[in-house]
Design an enzyme around this catalytic site. Structure first.
Site, PDB file in Angstrom:
ATOM      1  N   HIS A 111       0.843  -1.199   0.000  1.00  0.00           N
ATOM      2  CA  HIS A 111       0.000   0.000   0.000  1.00  0.00           C
ATOM      3  C   HIS A 111       0.881   1.252   0.000  1.00  0.00           C
ATOM      4  CE1 HIS A 111      -2.898   2.909   1.859  1.00  0.00           C
ATOM      5  NE2 HIS A 111      -3.683   2.354   0.946  1.00  0.00           N
ATOM      6  N   ASP A 112       1.885   1.287   0.868  1.00  0.00           N
ATOM      7  CA  ASP A 112       2.840   2.411   0.886  1.00  0.00           C
ATOM      8  C   ASP A 112       3.523   2.553  -0.476  1.00  0.00           C
ATOM      9  OD1 ASP A 112       2.310   2.941   3.553  1.00  0.00           O
ATOM     10  OD2 ASP A 112       4.156   2.020   4.308  1.00  0.00           O
TER      11      ASP A 112
END
Length: 174
Positions: A111-112
């Protein structure tokens, strides 16, 4: 098995060279796939359309995308990153990385990865509320639910709790 005339001609030419016909060794023509791949690589570090396409491939909600992301991440850690992506992560920012013993670190890292690289490529304002942000968030939920389903030695009740926690994490970012 279907063999095209081009493939047969290429094999015949290669065989003639290997057989030692006395001809100088020729450099084989690259295949169209290799040529296209090289063209994509020309804009890889700069952030052109090839990099955007690769980022899309690595941030989808599919098993293939997850496996490809993990492989690409492993290569990047070994120093092979033709796309010059950002791989830094703070895992599950201000949230438990392993709620109920379910490890959400890799879903948080992917996600990052999506957020940081899209923001770098298209800008923070363009990313906010975009189809790219929604896809990265959906992939986050997909990854966490996948983790809930595959973690060894968990009961049906624990898996249900894990999915609830995954949905809460997803709601927090979307």
């Amino acid at each position: 098995m279907v063999i095209t005339r081009i493939a047969v001609a290429s094999l015949a030419a290669a065989g003639a060279l290997v057989a030692g016909s006395g001809m100088a060794q020729a450099t084989p023509e690259p295949s169209p796939a290799v040529t296209a791949s090289a063209a994509d690589g020309a804009d890889s570090a700069a952030g052109g359309p090839g990099k955007m396409r690769r980022l899309y491939e690595l941030t989808r909600s599919t098993e293939t995308s997850v496996k490809d992301w993990r492989k690409t991440r492993k290569l990047a850690k070994a120093g092979v990153d033709r796309w010059n992506f950002r791989w830094d992560t703070d895992w599950c920012t201000r949230l438990d990385d392993k709620p109920g013993g379910f490890d959400f670190r890799l879903p948080c890292a992917r996600h990052d990865f999506g957020y940081r690289n899209y923001k770098q490529l298209i800008g923070k304002k363009a990313f906010a509320g975009s189809k790219h942000e929604r896809r990265v968030d959906k992939a986050f939920l997909f990854d966490m639910n996948r983790q809930c389903a595959t973690q060894a030695h968990k009961t049906k009740t624990e898996r249900a709790q894990c999915r609830k926690k995954a949905k809460a994490y997803y709601d927090r970012v979307s």
